[in-house]
Design a protein around this motif. Sequence first.
Motif, PDB file in Angstrom:
ATOM      1  N   GLU A 136       6.502  13.019   0.395  1.00  0.00           N
ATOM      2  CA  GLU A 136       7.075  11.872   1.112  1.00  0.00           C
ATOM      3  C   GLU A 136       6.173  10.677   0.819  1.00  0.00           C
ATOM      4  O   GLU A 136       4.995  10.690   1.161  1.00  0.00           O
ATOM      5  CB  GLU A 136       7.102  12.161   2.621  1.00  0.00           C
ATOM      6  CG  GLU A 136       7.573  10.984   3.461  1.00  0.00           C
ATOM      7  CD  GLU A 136       7.573  11.311   4.957  1.00  0.00           C
ATOM      8  OE1 GLU A 136       8.426  12.116   5.386  1.00  0.00           O
ATOM      9  OE2 GLU A 136       6.720  10.768   5.696  1.00  0.00           O
ATOM     10  N   SER A 184       0.868  -1.180   0.000  1.00  0.00           N
ATOM     11  CA  SER A 184       0.000   0.000   0.000  1.00  0.00           C
ATOM     12  C   SER A 184       0.903   1.227   0.000  1.00  0.00           C
ATOM     13  O   SER A 184       2.109   1.122   0.220  1.00  0.00           O
ATOM     14  CB  SER A 184      -0.881   0.020   1.246  1.00  0.00           C
ATOM     15  OG  SER A 184      -1.732  -1.095   1.255  1.00  0.00           O
ATOM     16  N   PHE A 185       0.301   2.383  -0.253  1.00  0.00           N
ATOM     17  CA  PHE A 185       1.093   3.610  -0.366  1.00  0.00           C
ATOM     18  C   PHE A 185       0.497   4.705   0.499  1.00  0.00           C
ATOM     19  O   PHE A 185      -0.723   4.819   0.632  1.00  0.00           O
ATOM     20  CB  PHE A 185       1.105   4.085  -1.827  1.00  0.00           C
ATOM     21  CG  PHE A 185       1.692   3.073  -2.770  1.00  0.00           C
ATOM     22  CD1 PHE A 185       3.060   3.037  -3.004  1.00  0.00           C
ATOM     23  CD2 PHE A 185       0.879   2.144  -3.410  1.00  0.00           C
ATOM     24  CE1 PHE A 185       3.614   2.091  -3.861  1.00  0.00           C
ATOM     25  CE2 PHE A 185       1.417   1.193  -4.264  1.00  0.00           C
ATOM     26  CZ  PHE A 185       2.786   1.160  -4.498  1.00  0.00           C
ATOM     27  N   ALA A 186       1.409   5.479   1.085  1.00  0.00           N
ATOM     28  CA  ALA A 186       0.972   6.692   1.787  1.00  0.00           C
ATOM     29  C   ALA A 186       1.766   7.859   1.220  1.00  0.00           C
ATOM     30  O   ALA A 186       2.982   7.756   1.039  1.00  0.00           O
ATOM     31  CB  ALA A 186       1.210   6.566   3.277  1.00  0.00           C
ATOM     32  N   GLN A 225       2.001  10.835   4.617  1.00  0.00           N
ATOM     33  CA  GLN A 225       1.397  10.150   5.774  1.00  0.00           C
ATOM     34  C   GLN A 225      -0.107   9.921   5.684  1.00  0.00           C
ATOM     35  O   GLN A 225      -0.773   9.718   6.708  1.00  0.00           O
ATOM     36  CB  GLN A 225       1.773  10.877   7.076  1.00  0.00           C
ATOM     37  CG  GLN A 225       3.295  10.952   7.235  1.00  0.00           C
ATOM     38  CD  GLN A 225       3.745  11.850   8.356  1.00  0.00           C
ATOM     39  OE1 GLN A 225       2.971  12.139   9.270  1.00  0.00           O
ATOM     40  NE2 GLN A 225       4.995  12.289   8.310  1.00  0.00           N
ATOM     41  N   GLU A 226      -0.639   9.936   4.466  1.00  0.00           N
ATOM     42  CA  GLU A 226      -2.041   9.560   4.265  1.00  0.00           C
ATOM     43  C   GLU A 226      -2.082   8.431   3.234  1.00  0.00           C
ATOM     44  O   GLU A 226      -1.447   8.537   2.178  1.00  0.00           O
ATOM     45  CB  GLU A 226      -2.847  10.736   3.692  1.00  0.00           C
ATOM     46  CG  GLU A 226      -3.012  11.907   4.625  1.00  0.00           C
ATOM     47  CD  GLU A 226      -4.163  11.708   5.611  1.00  0.00           C
ATOM     48  OE1 GLU A 226      -4.958  10.756   5.433  1.00  0.00           O
ATOM     49  OE2 GLU A 226      -4.233  12.499   6.563  1.00  0.00           O
ATOM     50  N   TYR A 227      -2.869   7.381   3.522  1.00  0.00           N
ATOM     51  CA  TYR A 227      -3.038   6.323   2.522  1.00  0.00           C
ATOM     52  C   TYR A 227      -3.586   6.927   1.233  1.00  0.00           C
ATOM     53  O   TYR A 227      -4.461   7.804   1.270  1.00  0.00           O
ATOM     54  CB  TYR A 227      -4.024   5.263   3.014  1.00  0.00           C
ATOM     55  CG  TYR A 227      -3.440   4.311   4.047  1.00  0.00           C
ATOM     56  CD1 TYR A 227      -2.487   3.359   3.690  1.00  0.00           C
ATOM     57  CD2 TYR A 227      -3.866   4.354   5.373  1.00  0.00           C
ATOM     58  CE1 TYR A 227      -1.963   2.482   4.640  1.00  0.00           C
ATOM     59  CE2 TYR A 227      -3.343   3.481   6.326  1.00  0.00           C
ATOM     60  CZ  TYR A 227      -2.390   2.549   5.944  1.00  0.00           C
ATOM     61  OH  TYR A 227      -1.879   1.683   6.876  1.00  0.00           O
ATOM     62  N   THR A 228      -3.069   6.457   0.098  1.00  0.00           N
ATOM     63  CA  THR A 228      -3.553   6.992  -1.190  1.00  0.00           C
ATOM     64  C   THR A 228      -3.724   5.859  -2.194  1.00  0.00           C
ATOM     65  O   THR A 228      -3.147   4.781  -2.049  1.00  0.00           O
ATOM     66  CB  THR A 228      -2.566   7.980  -1.824  1.00  0.00           C
ATOM     67  OG1 THR A 228      -1.290   7.342  -1.894  1.00  0.00           O
ATOM     68  CG2 THR A 228      -2.465   9.258  -1.042  1.00  0.00           C
ATOM     69  N   ASP A 229      -4.494   6.166  -3.226  1.00  0.00           N
ATOM     70  CA  ASP A 229      -4.637   5.259  -4.367  1.00  0.00           C
ATOM     71  C   ASP A 229      -3.362   5.272  -5.209  1.00  0.00           C
ATOM     72  O   ASP A 229      -2.575   6.203  -5.133  1.00  0.00           O
ATOM     73  CB  ASP A 229      -5.778   5.759  -5.279  1.00  0.00           C
ATOM     74  CG  ASP A 229      -7.133   5.520  -4.664  1.00  0.00           C
ATOM     75  OD1 ASP A 229      -7.194   4.797  -3.654  1.00  0.00           O
ATOM     76  OD2 ASP A 229      -8.113   6.060  -5.201  1.00  0.00           O
ATOM     77  N   ALA A 241       5.499   6.736   1.318  1.00  0.00           N
ATOM     78  CA  ALA A 241       5.873   5.557   2.103  1.00  0.00           C
ATOM     79  C   ALA A 241       5.328   4.305   1.439  1.00  0.00           C
ATOM     80  O   ALA A 241       4.174   4.272   1.013  1.00  0.00           O
ATOM     81  CB  ALA A 241       5.329   5.680   3.523  1.00  0.00           C
TER      82      ALA A 241
END
Lengths: 91, 91, 149, 149
Positions: free
Chosen positions: A71, A52-54, A57-61, A73
């Motif tokens: 940044e 998964s991707f952030a 610092q927010e999960y994103t599509d 992650a």
Amino acid sequence: MKVQVLFFASLRELAGTHASQIVVEDGATVADLWGVLCARHPAVEPMSTSVSFAVNQEYTDRDHPLADGDEVALIPPVSGGCCAEADTDAC
Amino acid sequence: MKVQVLFFASLRELAGTHASQIVVEDGATVADLWGVLCARHPAVEPMSTSVSFAVNQEYTDRDHPLADGDEVALIPPVSGGCCAEADTDAC
Amino acid sequence: MFDIRKTPLDLDELVTAVSDPEAGAIATFIGTTRNHNDGRIVSTLEYEAYPEMAIAEMRKIGDIARERWSLKKIAIAHRIGLVPIGEASVIIAASSAHRVAAFEACHFAIDRLKEVVPIWKKEHFDGGEVWIGSQKGAAFPAGQDGPSR
Amino acid sequence: MFDIRKTPLDLDELVTAVSDPEAGAIATFIGTTRNHNDGRIVSTLEYEAYPEMAIAEMRKIGDIARERWSLKKIAIAHRIGLVPIGEASVIIAASSAHRVAAFEACHFAIDRLKEVVPIWKKEHFDGGEVWIGSQKGAAFPAGQDGPSR
């Protein structure tokens, strides 16, 4: 443009690094970045379906468009906490 | 035969005693004992519909027959614990 | 561990009592006295128990919980006498391999305790005092055979 | 209080953090490392976090819990680094006026934490080590928008 990529847990070990500055084309998405990373660190490619991707610092599509200085992650399946629901689960 | 009666909480205060030896007829039930107690301590009578009974530390029906030497506890509605389900409940 | 005591309750003691090398999950419940109830400002809370039967009923709650859920251990302690506002009147701890059992058993135990364990609470407030439960025409504890009425 | 730390967790600290004069009920959950999993004898457990985002996700869990239930306070702490067998890896505490809210919020928080908070566990056992979660083809954390696949 440049983004800061953070690798955690299994992905950190597969990539052999915790953080990396990556140059991507203007308009690149998270999915495009993942393609660049798979080319540079082929060992991470098997995680394509589970990562998964952030962004900041927010999960994103995966189709989220990146911006210079983001940044990003790379987040393997999380496994914090403890004590499973079922016997086969962790802890 | 004789039974040992224990009064708790509101019933203890209404009866003015914590424990009392009571003589009942052979074959007397818990309900019969309650009748004797209401005659002796009229202040407890309003608790007739809310009191529960335990014989030898087990909840029992009112038609339970008593035996000589039984310990009979008069149990007002219990209210231990804390923290209600609803705002109108205790704590 | 099932206990009724006049001294302050100790959460760590109950957690230690249910700790188990095979328990990955411990759920606890702490019930604390509050300074208001039903619009009254409560100055003091006092608990009274029928201690021998209360301990026996707590044990039964533990037995039922162990039958219904895959528990490792369960502990229940209730304080009696004067309990200062803000201090714990009851603590329950349950341990299990998996978290659902610990939560459900702990929740069941406090619900059941309030229904069947012979412990009574008296509130002292400005202008009076009252035994909680007795002022409403409450019935025989739920889940028990009721008396014939 | 939402915290990630390398040092042992302290249950009393979390209970104190959620204590409130209007809270009659505190539910806690303690998750402890176990010495076996899936038939393996685990010698050491190690947790890694993305700390800034993990704290942010814990805060979100707290916000959701406060929206859904009538809570007073909620606190979540997770330990990272090496966690000796038998010690707590995570502690959650929730306080409320009435007990159902505290139980449900606490249960929700541990479920949600396991789904979304970026923390990973590595088991060291005789003959190897494994990052839990990565060995199965696990998907995007539930409850989030999934990536396009």
